[in-house]
Design a protein around this motif. Sequence first.
Motif, PDB file in Angstrom:
ATOM      1  N   PHE A 267       0.976  -1.397  -0.307  1.00  0.00           N
ATOM      2  CA  PHE A 267      -0.066  -0.521   0.602  1.00  0.00           C
ATOM      3  C   PHE A 267       1.118   0.921   0.463  1.00  0.00           C
ATOM      4  O   PHE A 267       0.085   2.336   0.069  1.00  0.00           O
ATOM      5  CB  PHE A 267      -0.713   0.425   0.864  1.00  0.00           C
ATOM      6  CG  PHE A 267      -1.948   0.808   1.251  1.00  0.00           C
ATOM      7  CD1 PHE A 267      -2.841   1.868   0.072  1.00  0.00           C
ATOM      8  CD2 PHE A 267      -1.757   2.619   2.454  1.00  0.00           C
ATOM      9  CE1 PHE A 267      -3.799   2.608   0.597  1.00  0.00           C
ATOM     10  CE2 PHE A 267      -1.725   3.608   2.290  1.00  0.00           C
ATOM     11  CZ  PHE A 267      -3.153   3.880   1.310  1.00  0.00           C
ATOM     12  N   VAL A 268       1.878   1.324   0.971  1.00  0.00           N
ATOM     13  CA  VAL A 268       2.922   2.443   1.088  1.00  0.00           C
ATOM     14  C   VAL A 268       3.336   2.593  -0.403  1.00  0.00           C
ATOM     15  O   VAL A 268       3.303   3.824  -0.717  1.00  0.00           O
ATOM     16  CB  VAL A 268       3.628   2.075   1.599  1.00  0.00           C
ATOM     17  CG1 VAL A 268       5.171   2.868   1.726  1.00  0.00           C
ATOM     18  CG2 VAL A 268       3.686   2.172   3.547  1.00  0.00           C
ATOM     19  N   VAL A 269       3.804   1.346  -1.372  1.00  0.00           N
ATOM     20  CA  VAL A 269       4.308   2.491  -2.699  1.00  0.00           C
ATOM     21  C   VAL A 269       3.402   2.457  -3.611  1.00  0.00           C
ATOM     22  O   VAL A 269       3.481   3.608  -4.254  1.00  0.00           O
ATOM     23  CB  VAL A 269       4.702   0.246  -3.091  1.00  0.00           C
ATOM     24  CG1 VAL A 269       5.521   1.284  -4.603  1.00  0.00           C
ATOM     25  CG2 VAL A 269       6.396   0.288  -2.436  1.00  0.00           C
ATOM     26  N   ALA A 270       2.112   1.785  -3.599  1.00  0.00           N
ATOM     27  CA  ALA A 270       1.282   2.159  -4.637  1.00  0.00           C
ATOM     28  C   ALA A 270       0.833   3.480  -4.076  1.00  0.00           C
ATOM     29  O   ALA A 270       0.071   3.911  -4.959  1.00  0.00           O
ATOM     30  CB  ALA A 270      -0.293   1.167  -4.453  1.00  0.00           C
TER      31      ALA A 270
ATOM     32  N   VAL B 210      -0.695  -3.576  -7.894  1.00  0.00           N
ATOM     33  CA  VAL B 210      -0.545  -2.685  -9.655  1.00  0.00           C
ATOM     34  C   VAL B 210      -2.609  -2.379  -9.192  1.00  0.00           C
ATOM     35  O   VAL B 210      -2.147  -1.196  -8.972  1.00  0.00           O
ATOM     36  CB  VAL B 210      -0.741  -3.864 -10.663  1.00  0.00           C
ATOM     37  CG1 VAL B 210      -1.830  -2.818 -11.641  1.00  0.00           C
ATOM     38  CG2 VAL B 210       0.956  -3.588 -11.062  1.00  0.00           C
ATOM     39  N   ASP B 211      -2.796  -3.087  -8.813  1.00  0.00           N
ATOM     40  CA  ASP B 211      -3.792  -2.926  -8.613  1.00  0.00           C
ATOM     41  C   ASP B 211      -4.520  -1.865  -7.755  1.00  0.00           C
ATOM     42  O   ASP B 211      -5.454  -0.888  -7.958  1.00  0.00           O
ATOM     43  CB  ASP B 211      -5.000  -4.415  -7.324  1.00  0.00           C
ATOM     44  CG  ASP B 211      -5.345  -5.419  -8.439  1.00  0.00           C
ATOM     45  OD1 ASP B 211      -4.559  -5.266  -9.531  1.00  0.00           O
ATOM     46  OD2 ASP B 211      -5.283  -6.469  -7.612  1.00  0.00           O
ATOM     47  N   LEU B 212      -3.660  -1.736  -6.367  1.00  0.00           N
ATOM     48  CA  LEU B 212      -3.970  -0.706  -5.598  1.00  0.00           C
ATOM     49  C   LEU B 212      -3.545   0.255  -6.188  1.00  0.00           C
ATOM     50  O   LEU B 212      -4.314   1.875  -6.112  1.00  0.00           O
ATOM     51  CB  LEU B 212      -3.246  -0.812  -3.988  1.00  0.00           C
ATOM     52  CG  LEU B 212      -4.032  -1.598  -2.613  1.00  0.00           C
ATOM     53  CD1 LEU B 212      -2.272  -1.710  -2.305  1.00  0.00           C
ATOM     54  CD2 LEU B 212      -4.716  -1.182  -2.606  1.00  0.00           C
ATOM     55  N   PHE B 213      -2.686   0.489  -7.010  1.00  0.00           N
ATOM     56  CA  PHE B 213      -2.280   1.620  -7.721  1.00  0.00           C
ATOM     57  C   PHE B 213      -3.392   2.560  -8.411  1.00  0.00           C
ATOM     58  O   PHE B 213      -3.797   3.404  -8.618  1.00  0.00           O
ATOM     59  CB  PHE B 213      -0.629   1.670  -7.992  1.00  0.00           C
ATOM     60  CG  PHE B 213      -0.538   3.030  -9.398  1.00  0.00           C
ATOM     61  CD1 PHE B 213      -0.138   4.036  -8.847  1.00  0.00           C
ATOM     62  CD2 PHE B 213      -0.187   2.455 -10.668  1.00  0.00           C
ATOM     63  CE1 PHE B 213       0.291   5.480 -10.225  1.00  0.00           C
ATOM     64  CE2 PHE B 213      -0.199   3.942 -11.421  1.00  0.00           C
ATOM     65  CZ  PHE B 213       0.100   4.695 -11.201  1.00  0.00           C
ATOM     66  N   ARG B 214      -3.822   1.598  -9.733  1.00  0.00           N
ATOM     67  CA  ARG B 214      -5.091   1.859 -10.464  1.00  0.00           C
ATOM     68  C   ARG B 214      -6.308   2.188 -10.259  1.00  0.00           C
ATOM     69  O   ARG B 214      -6.981   3.553 -10.089  1.00  0.00           O
ATOM     70  CB  ARG B 214      -5.619   0.892 -11.411  1.00  0.00           C
ATOM     71  CG  ARG B 214      -4.242   0.173 -12.731  1.00  0.00           C
ATOM     72  CD  ARG B 214      -4.589  -0.961 -12.835  1.00  0.00           C
ATOM     73  NE  ARG B 214      -3.740  -0.864 -14.596  1.00  0.00           N
ATOM     74  CZ  ARG B 214      -3.884  -1.974 -15.509  1.00  0.00           C
ATOM     75  NH1 ARG B 214      -4.569  -3.449 -14.825  1.00  0.00           N
ATOM     76  NH2 ARG B 214      -2.858  -2.035 -16.049  1.00  0.00           N
ATOM     77  N   LEU B 215      -6.582   1.846  -8.528  1.00  0.00           N
ATOM     78  CA  LEU B 215      -7.424   2.459  -7.475  1.00  0.00           C
ATOM     79  C   LEU B 215      -6.770   3.553  -6.806  1.00  0.00           C
ATOM     80  O   LEU B 215      -8.511   4.199  -7.008  1.00  0.00           O
ATOM     81  CB  LEU B 215      -7.895   1.213  -6.666  1.00  0.00           C
ATOM     82  CG  LEU B 215      -8.785   1.350  -5.231  1.00  0.00           C
ATOM     83  CD1 LEU B 215     -10.231   2.241  -5.860  1.00  0.00           C
ATOM     84  CD2 LEU B 215      -9.323   0.671  -4.544  1.00  0.00           C
TER      85      LEU B 215
END
Length: 517
Positions: free
Chosen positions: A44-47, A131-136
Motif C-alpha cells: 500500500f505504501v508503494v502504491a 498494481v491493483d492498489l495503484f490503479r485504484l
Amino acid sequence: MNMMALWRSTFIVSAMTMLSRVMGLIRDMVLLNVFGAGKDFDTFVVAFRIPNFFRRLFAEGAFSQAFIPVLTEYKTTKLHAEVQILISRVFGCLLTVMTALTLLCMIVAPAILYVYAPGFHADAAKFDLSVDLFRLTIPYLMFMSLTAFASSILNSYGSFTTPAFAPVLLNIAMIAGALWLSPYMETPIMALGWAVVFAGILQLALQIPELWRKKLLIPPKVDFKHEGVERILKLMLPALFGVSVTQINLLLNTIWASFMQNGSVSWLYTAERMTELPLGLIGVAIGTVILPALSARKAEQDQTKFKAMLDWAARVIVFAGIPASIALFMLSTPIIQALFQHGAFDARATEMTALALQCMSGGVLAFMLIKVFAPGFYAIQDTKTPVRVGLMAVAANAILNVVFIGIFKWMGWEELHMALALSSTGSALVNAGMLYFYLHKREIFRFGPHWKKLFFQFMVGNAVMIAALWYGLSWYNPDVAPWIRVFEVLGLCVLGVVAYVLGLFTTGFRPRQLKHG
C-alpha cells in the motif's frame, strides 16, 4: 501582509497542520495496528506513494509555486475580471492535463510499478496487488490537483483555514477504511485505496463554498495561449524538478528499499511520518504563508520588506528546527514505542523504525529551511536556480545511497534501510546549503550580524535541553501499558520544551527577537 497578519496566518496554518498531523499519527497507529509493518502494508505504501509523488510534483509542488506568484501579480496590478479569466483558463488547462495523466497512469500501471518498485516483481502476488492498489488510488491525483488549485487561489487571497484543514479529511477517511471497511473486503488492504479516492473528493468539495463566496468559482475554459497560462507553464516546467527533490529522493529510496527485507518500506515510511510532524507544523506553515506575501512584495518592488520577511521566516525556522531535530534523535525509540508498538507492530519494527528516525532527524532543520529558501526564488519567478540546486541534491542522494549501502554491507550490518535514511539527510543538507549559497550570492538574503547573537542563544538553549532530556530518559520505563508510555513521552517533550526556553532566557533571549523586521 503586515506582521500581525503574517503571525495570524502562520498560526492558523500551523494549528490546522497540527490537527492534521495529530490525526495522521492516529491514522498511522490504526493502520500499523491493523495491518502491521509487513508485506501488505509495504504494498500500500508503494502504491499510494506514486499518486502522492505526482500530486506533490504537479499539484502542490511545481504548480503552486508557479501559479501563486502570477495570480498574486494579477490580483495586485489588474482588474478582478482579468483575475477571473486567468483562473478560468488555468482551471481548464489543469483539468485537461490531469485527466489525461490519470488515464495514462491507469493504462501503464504495471510498467510504472516495475520502475518504481522493481524488487516487488520477484513476488507475483505482491506485484499484482500493488498494481491493483495503484490503479485504484491514482484518481486521487486528479482530485488533489484541483484541490491544490483551489487552495492556491484561497491562499493568494489570504484565506488559509479551509486549505489547511483539508488534509484532515484524508486521515479520517483512511482510519474509517481500516477499521470499518477492511473487514468486509476480500483483500483488506484494498479498503485503504477506496478511502484515499473518497478523501480526494471530500478535500476538493471542501474548497468550493469559499471559492463561490469570493466569486472565484469560475467555469473552466481550455486556453493554453492565454498570457498568464503561458507564464505559469514557463515557470512550472523547471519548477517540476526544483520543488520536488524530496519526492524524487523518496522515489529513489523506495526503489532501493523494494529490494531489501520485508518491512523496510514500512519502517522508512513511519520514520518519515515522524519527521513530517515538526516540518508540517513550522516549515510547511511558514512556507505556505510566506510565498504569497513575498510575491506581493515583489509585485510592489519593495526589496527591504522582501528581505525582512525572509529573515523573519529563517529566525522562526532555526528557533524551532534545531531542537526538533535533536529531540527526534534522542527520543526516537520512546516515541515509536509509545505511538506504534502494539497490535501487529512488534518490538523489532520499533527498533528498525527508531534507527531510521535517528538517521533522518539530522535533516529536519534542512528540510524546514528549504521550505523558506525555495520560495525566496519562486516569489521573484526564478525557477532555474532551485532546479540547479535540486540536481545537486538528487545527485548527492544517489551517490550517498551507493556509498552508505556499500559501507553497511562491508560492515555486515543488515539494517540497510538506515543507509537510505542517512542519504535523505545528506541530500537535504546539500539542498538547503546550496539554496542559501545562491540567496547570499545574489544578495537576496543572508544571515546578518544579529544572527551571531541568535546562534549563540540557540546553542545554549539546545545544550540545556539535551541535558534535561538525557536526565529524563533515565526515568523512562518502556515496560508499562501503552497509554502510560504516551504520557511518559509527553512528559519528556514538555521537559525538553521548558528546558529549552529556560536556557534561551538565561542568555537574554526574548520573544521580540522573533518579530518580523
